[in-house]
Design a protein around this motif. Structure first.
Motif, mmCIF file in Angstrom:
data_model
loop_
_atom_site.group_PDB
_atom_site.id
_atom_site.type_symbol
_atom_site.label_atom_id
_atom_site.label_comp_id
_atom_site.label_asym_id
_atom_site.label_seq_id
_atom_site.Cartn_x
_atom_site.Cartn_y
_atom_site.Cartn_z
ATOM 1 N N TYR A 167 132.014 147.910 -12.895
ATOM 2 C CA TYR A 167 131.985 149.277 -12.372
ATOM 3 C C TYR A 167 130.658 149.970 -12.687
ATOM 4 O O TYR A 167 130.182 150.792 -11.903
ATOM 5 C CB TYR A 167 133.171 150.069 -12.945
ATOM 6 C CG TYR A 167 134.483 149.512 -12.484
ATOM 7 C CD1 TYR A 167 134.929 149.716 -11.190
ATOM 8 C CD2 TYR A 167 135.283 148.743 -13.335
ATOM 9 C CE1 TYR A 167 136.129 149.187 -10.751
ATOM 10 C CE2 TYR A 167 136.479 148.208 -12.908
ATOM 11 C CZ TYR A 167 136.901 148.435 -11.612
ATOM 12 O OH TYR A 167 138.081 147.891 -11.169
ATOM 13 N N TYR B 257 134.476 147.029 -17.817
ATOM 14 C CA TYR B 257 133.647 148.129 -17.311
ATOM 15 C C TYR B 257 132.323 147.682 -16.703
ATOM 16 O O TYR B 257 131.692 148.441 -15.955
ATOM 17 C CB TYR B 257 133.361 149.139 -18.426
ATOM 18 C CG TYR B 257 132.421 148.671 -19.511
ATOM 19 C CD1 TYR B 257 131.028 148.728 -19.336
ATOM 20 C CD2 TYR B 257 132.900 148.174 -20.715
ATOM 21 C CE1 TYR B 257 130.172 148.294 -20.337
ATOM 22 C CE2 TYR B 257 132.046 147.733 -21.705
ATOM 23 C CZ TYR B 257 130.682 147.793 -21.513
ATOM 24 O OH TYR B 257 129.828 147.359 -22.488
ATOM 25 N N VAL C 239 130.869 156.206 -16.711
ATOM 26 C CA VAL C 239 131.358 154.858 -16.984
ATOM 27 C C VAL C 239 131.201 154.460 -18.452
ATOM 28 O O VAL C 239 132.174 154.059 -19.096
ATOM 29 C CB VAL C 239 130.678 153.828 -16.053
ATOM 30 C CG1 VAL C 239 131.044 152.403 -16.481
ATOM 31 C CG2 VAL C 239 131.092 154.066 -14.610
ATOM 32 N N LEU D 174 138.073 153.912 -13.973
ATOM 33 C CA LEU D 174 136.752 153.583 -13.452
ATOM 34 C C LEU D 174 136.786 153.359 -11.945
ATOM 35 O O LEU D 174 135.886 153.795 -11.223
ATOM 36 C CB LEU D 174 136.215 152.339 -14.169
ATOM 37 C CG LEU D 174 136.035 152.475 -15.686
ATOM 38 C CD1 LEU D 174 135.470 151.197 -16.275
ATOM 39 C CD2 LEU D 174 135.116 153.653 -16.012
#
Length: 603
Positions: free
Chosen positions: A545, A542, A528, A485
């Motif tokens: 990001y 995640y 993503v 990521l």
């Protein structure tokens, strides 16, 4: 998550610089081990580790980077026992790799506990290893009915995670204005980490203590003086005007009550400037005097407040980590000028009498970029663990000769490390090196062909620039390979910049900002959640990001507003979708999103 434990916590003050000064040759990892009188059973050891993690779940953490500081975050990652195969104290913290900061391994009759220093200090490691060994032996020998080590007060989750530095910080305590003298440094070619010298010497506690008492000093003072003298013998005459100085870590829990399992230590610096008339007794009594003067609660508090005062400085706190890194590295370098080597005495490990049947000894040693001595004791055995990156082992030999002169019996243990000295092949690095050479070769060949055909280098520059761009994209992909990521964000930034440069140098058409940037931002934004799903990432891994990608995707509207974008459809599409993602995160995941903001932006 276990009840009472926080999801994330900041690094303790003593650990703030560790991630910044860690490299492949000084991993900031130390090993605490237990040598048993029987071969280790790996399955039983795994069960013992699982039990230990139930008591100390705060060790189930990974190191993450914020905008201003690093921090520790809880992860549901299981800890697995492994057979020892790597060199001792090999890297445990690898940037962008979400892995635990400790490793339990075994080899023959030895249980190893290796830990990255940013996670805990010697006291925390001793508590963890003691619990692990106790659990292992109770499981291994149920017929022996071994008693458990009883602690008067079991630390609560909050106490284990306590930031003791901040708790005892007081802005009213004055600064320590004592100037530190530059110390002599050990010279010589440095070994690679895999070839680090490890020398272990075992001495009897009773006889060593008797010798120390005959001089009216403690064992720590005696060994400190011996190490100073051993180092001095290897210093050339033209460099003996500077003192030989040791950093001596100090367990602050002895002065400020704390049950923290994190880092809570300070240090004193003890040195001596030698002359031709200096005797061992001169050094010994001067070291005793320095210990007495420096190991005073008020002095310790003054030094501790000095560390914390820097962390709490509003200017320093507001400096981004990537800039702060260079100042902290420079500070660490300047601070090390007053230190020749390190001596750390962890203390005594105590077990009920019944455990003597199964435990032979405990030992400890640490990674270093120069020379370090660590020691600990169990029953009547004190193990001195030297680690050195200097190829010459004369200092260790001098130390053992002094033990003989002081009539202290000792035994040098033969090292038996299956991974020691091995040079591990890194195929990925070879691939990058090969690719770099090919890019250079293609550029050179294009230049040769261009000149031979036209006697000029007109189109060669375009070919060379293309090779450079390819090398940059692949290079970034390699260095950020552990975090896909983060790699996406870097690739978007790099490719956009390269495309803008190409657009500019071939006659500005605007295609780089009209098409490349908005479609690239959309591609990252869409990637993503897909990567998170496929890789089974936790939300904390995640969410930041996704938030970052959505914020970047809103930037094209700014470019439209200032008139840079001519063909607006891709930018409007990118901005609209990114804004909806951003709004959705704050509407449906407000708590998690704000938590990520707080973690990343904590000053």
């Amino acid at each position: 998550m276990e009840k009472g434990y926080s999801k994330w916590r900041k690094l303790d003050n003593a650990a703030l610089a560790f991630p910044l000064v860690t490299d492949k040759n000084d991993t900031r990892v130390f090993r605490f081990y237990c040598q048993l009188k029987e071969t280790v059973d790996s399955e039983i050891l795994q069960r013992a580790l699982d039990q230990t993690m139930e008591k100390y779940p705060l060790f189930r953490a990974v190191l993450r980077k914020g905008l201003f500081w690093f921090y520790l975050e809880r992860r549901d990652i299981d800890a697995f026992v492994k057979e020892e195969k790597r060199p001792p104290c090999s890297s445990l913290y690898i940037p962008d790799k979400k892995s635990l900061l400790f490793q339990v391994s075994y080899y023959k009759n030895r249980i190893n506990f290796e830990v990255y220093h940013a996670l805990t200090d010697g006291t925390g490691a001793m508590n963890f290893l003691s619990e692990l060994v106790q659990n292992y032996l109770i499981l291994m020998h149920p017929e022996a009915d071994l008693p458990r080590v009883e602690h008067p007060e079991e630390p609560t989750p909050g106490a284990q995670e306590e930031d003791s530095f901040s708790q005892y910080y007081s802005s009213d305590i004055p600064k320590n204005k004592e100037k530190k003298q530059s110390a002599v440094k050990l010279k010589g070619e440095k070994l690679l980490h895999a070839d680090m010298q490890i020398t272990e010497v075992v001495v009897p506690v009773k006889e060593t203590l008797a010798k120390a008492r005959s001089y009216g000093v403690s064992i720590t003072v005696l060994l400190t003086a011996m190490l100073l003298c051993s180092i001095h013998e290897e210093i050339p005459k033209n460099r003996q005007k500077k003192p030989v100085a040791l950093m001596i870590p100090v367990n602050l829990r002895n002065y400020f009550p704390s049950q923290s399992m994190g880092n809570f230590f300070g240090w004193i610096e003890v040195g001596y400037t030698f002359s031709d008339e200096t005797t061992f007794q001169d050094v010994l009594y001067d070291v005793k005097k320095q210990f007495k003067e420096k190991l005073v609660k008020d002095k310790i508090a003054m030094d501790m407040n000095g560390y914390v005062r820097l962390e709490k400085n509003p200017v320093i706190r507001a400096v981004p980590l990537e800039i702060k890194r260079y100042f902290m590295m420079a500070g660490a370098t300047l601070g090390s000028r007053s230190i020749t080597a390190v001596y750390s005495n962890i203390g005594i490990l105590r077990f009920p009498e019944a455990y003597k049947t199964y435990i032979e000894r405990f030992g400890i040693f640490a990674s270093t970029n120069s020379l370090q001595l660590c020691s600990c004791s169990y029953e009547d055995q004190m193990v001195l663990g030297f680690t050195s990156k200097i190829s010459d082992d004369s200092i260790q030999k001098n130390f053992m000769r002094m033990l003989r002169e002081e009539e202290i019996p000792y035994k040098e243990e033969k090292n038996d490390f299956p991974g020691g000295g091995e040079q591990q092949k890194k195929e990925e690095k070879k691939v990058l090196q090969t690719f770099s050479f090919l890019c250079l070769a293609v550029a050179v060949i294009c230049g040769m062909i261009n000149y031979l055909m036209l006697e000029t280098l007109n189109w060669f520059w375009f070919a060379a620039a293309g090779c450079l761009c390819a090398w940059l994209v692949v290079g970034v992909a390699y260095f950020k390979r552990r975090n896909i990521l983060k790699n996406l964000a870097w690739q978007l930034l790099l490719i956009t910049i390269l495309c803008v440069l190409w657009d500019h140098f071939i006659g500005w058409k605007g295609w780089s900002v009209d098409f490349v940037f908005p479609f690239g931002a959309l591609a990252v934004l869409g990637s993503v959640p897909v990567i998170a799903k496929v890789s089974h990432l936790e939300r904390e891994e995640y969410l930041y990001y996704l938030l970052q990608a959505a914020m970047i995707g809103c930037l094209p509207v700014v470019l439209i507003w200032i008139g840079i974008i001519k063909y607006t459809m891709p930018s409007v599409l990118c901005t609209g979708i990114s804004f909806l993602v951003l709004a959705g995160m704050f509407i449906f995941r407000k708590k998690d999103t704000l938590r990520e903001f707080r973690k990343k932006l904590r000053m």
